[in-house]
Every structure is written in C-alpha cells, then in structure tokens.
Design a protein around this motif. Sequence first.
Motif, PDB file in Angstrom:
ATOM      1  N   THR A   1     -19.259 -46.283  41.319  1.00  0.00           N
ATOM      2  CA  THR A   1     -18.822 -47.675  41.349  1.00  0.00           C
ATOM      3  C   THR A   1     -17.665 -47.937  40.390  1.00  0.00           C
ATOM      4  N   ASN A   2     -17.260 -46.911  39.651  1.00  0.00           N
ATOM      5  CA  ASN A   2     -16.131 -47.014  38.718  1.00  0.00           C
ATOM      6  C   ASN A   2     -16.359 -48.012  37.586  1.00  0.00           C
ATOM      7  N   LEU A   3     -17.589 -48.171  37.157  1.00  0.00           N
ATOM      8  CA  LEU A   3     -17.884 -49.015  36.005  1.00  0.00           C
ATOM      9  C   LEU A   3     -17.642 -48.230  34.722  1.00  0.00           C
TER      10      LEU A   3
ATOM     11  N   ALA B   1     -11.566 -51.771  45.516  1.00  0.00           N
ATOM     12  CA  ALA B   1     -11.775 -52.493  44.259  1.00  0.00           C
ATOM     13  C   ALA B   1     -11.276 -53.941  44.287  1.00  0.00           C
TER      14      ALA B   1
ATOM     15  N   ALA C   1     -13.609 -57.061  43.026  1.00  0.00           N
ATOM     16  CA  ALA C   1     -13.219 -57.883  41.881  1.00  0.00           C
ATOM     17  C   ALA C   1     -13.024 -59.352  42.255  1.00  0.00           C
TER      18      ALA C   1
ATOM     19  N   ILE D   1     -21.041 -59.743  31.383  1.00  0.00           N
ATOM     20  CA  ILE D   1     -20.754 -58.490  32.088  1.00  0.00           C
ATOM     21  C   ILE D   1     -20.331 -58.772  33.523  1.00  0.00           C
TER      22      ILE D   1
ATOM     23  N   ASN E   1     -16.781 -59.954  34.026  1.00  0.00           N
ATOM     24  CA  ASN E   1     -15.755 -58.919  33.888  1.00  0.00           C
ATOM     25  C   ASN E   1     -15.939 -57.745  34.852  1.00  0.00           C
ATOM     26  N   HIS E   2     -17.163 -57.564  35.343  1.00  0.00           N
ATOM     27  CA  HIS E   2     -17.454 -56.456  36.265  1.00  0.00           C
ATOM     28  C   HIS E   2     -18.431 -56.959  37.318  1.00  0.00           C
ATOM     29  N   SER E   3     -17.901 -57.517  38.401  1.00  0.00           N
ATOM     30  CA  SER E   3     -18.741 -58.189  39.391  1.00  0.00           C
ATOM     31  C   SER E   3     -19.726 -57.258  40.095  1.00  0.00           C
ATOM     32  N   SER E   4     -19.495 -55.948  40.048  1.00  0.00           N
ATOM     33  CA  SER E   4     -20.384 -55.015  40.743  1.00  0.00           C
ATOM     34  C   SER E   4     -21.505 -54.478  39.850  1.00  0.00           C
ATOM     35  N   PHE E   5     -21.558 -54.918  38.584  1.00  0.00           N
ATOM     36  CA  PHE E   5     -22.597 -54.408  37.683  1.00  0.00           C
ATOM     37  C   PHE E   5     -23.978 -54.793  38.191  1.00  0.00           C
TER      38      PHE E   5
ATOM     39  N   LEU F   1     -20.160 -51.046  27.949  1.00  0.00           N
ATOM     40  CA  LEU F   1     -20.402 -52.325  28.611  1.00  0.00           C
ATOM     41  C   LEU F   1     -21.327 -53.218  27.783  1.00  0.00           C
TER      42      LEU F   1
END
Length: 253
Positions: A174-176, A133, A137, A206, A209-213, A182
């Motif tokens: 992905t732990n979103l 993670a 991030a 988004i 705050n959540h780069s993997s979205f 969201l």
Amino acid sequence: MTYPATAPTLKLAVLIDADNAQASIVQELLAEIAKYGTTNVKRAYGDWTTTNLKGWKEVLHTQAIQPIQQFAYTSGKNATDSALIIDAMDLLHMGDMGGFCIVSSDSDYTRLATRLRESGLTVFGFGEQKTPAPFVAACDKFVFTEILRPLVVASDPKAQKIQESKAIESRLSTNLPPLEELLRGAVDAKAGEDGWAPLASVGSFILTNHSSFDARYYGCKKLGELVRRQPYLEVKEAPVGAGQVLHIFIRAL
C-alpha cells in the motif's frame, strides 16, 4: 477506528463501477460501508447486456443494488465512468447526501472525489491495491478491498506468524511509511504538554495524511490493539467528561 465520529447518522450514496470492482466481496463491502454511515443510495454501473458482469448480476437483487445500464457506445472507451460521475453530481446538487462511497480501482474518479470533498462531503473509496495513488489520496478514507476477504483464524503459533507476515506484505504493497514513523509522528502531533495523545486524535491525524491507513494491514482489528502491540508506545485508559467514559491515550517512549 471509526471515521467520522458521527458515522451512524451519515447518509451515504454507494456508487459502484462494476467494470472495476469484484462482486465476490459485495457482502463484506456493504458491511464495511455500514461502519461509516447509513446507505441511502446503492447503484452499480455497467453494460448489463454483456456477459462480463455475470457475477454482479447474481448479487444485485439480494443486496438491493440498483443496476444502471450504460452501453459501451465506442470500443475501448469506458462510458461507465461518465454515467457514474454524472449521477454523483446530480446527487450532490440534490443536497440529500452526507457522503459518497466510490467503489472502483480506476483513477478516473480522482477529480470526482476531489470535487465532492470541495463541497464539504465525506468521500470513502474502495478498490484493489492496484488503485493509483492519486485516487487513494483524493478520498477521506480509502479501503483496499483485499482486506475485506474473511481470514481463517490461525490455530497454532506457526500459522499465526505466517498470517501476520502476510498482513505485513499487504501493508508494504500500500506504500505506507514504516509503522513506527507513522505512529510516532501522529502521537507527537497530537500530544498535550504531558506527552499523552488521545487515540481518536492520533487515528484522525494518520487518516488525514494517509487515507489508506488501516490497522488490519498489520494483523489487528482496531487501532487500539495495534498501538498496544508496539514496544515504543505506552498506553493508558483514563476517564473523560461528566460521564467519566474511559478513553485511550498514547505516549511515545
């Protein structure tokens, strides 16, 4: 979703840790990177004297990727990390790059990503869902390479449901946060006094705050398609600016 808005003119350096990346998706990887900017540098790092990187050797020339030789001087130590980081800092100080694409699932590049962003450059990360993670991030945008593998479009409703279920499972790994949380949070943060929020602003919020979205985790190609599927959101198109270009706006119900 396009990130950033001026992506086509962004000059990118693609640095691949061949020890921690899969050659089987290199074509899809480079196609994904092309969405974010123009690739000026493509380098892959590893010990090319060994047989471990055979898969990469077969695609280096076809994809015009420059192999960078790094001998494993000490058993159990990854010298590839150091070589990639040194090259990244050299490119940074040359001042020609607008962004970096770091292809690896190794958390050792967390500080590198942070340092590049501190210098005002955009950092895109690409790695498997096992990527720690902190590295995810540390990037402006992180793409899990599992979603780059081409999917066969389902031909019947039952198969389509299975495909959507797999997409949800991918998102969960992905732990979103939950999707509704969201989207509602982003719409609320970017909405005007009338309650409507621009789709582009929602997407940027988004990602910040959540780069993997990524909408593809939910079985959709684009964020616009994803929000239209949500019963708790209202979507409209409205002309904006002198050219009266249609923009998408979202409101929570």
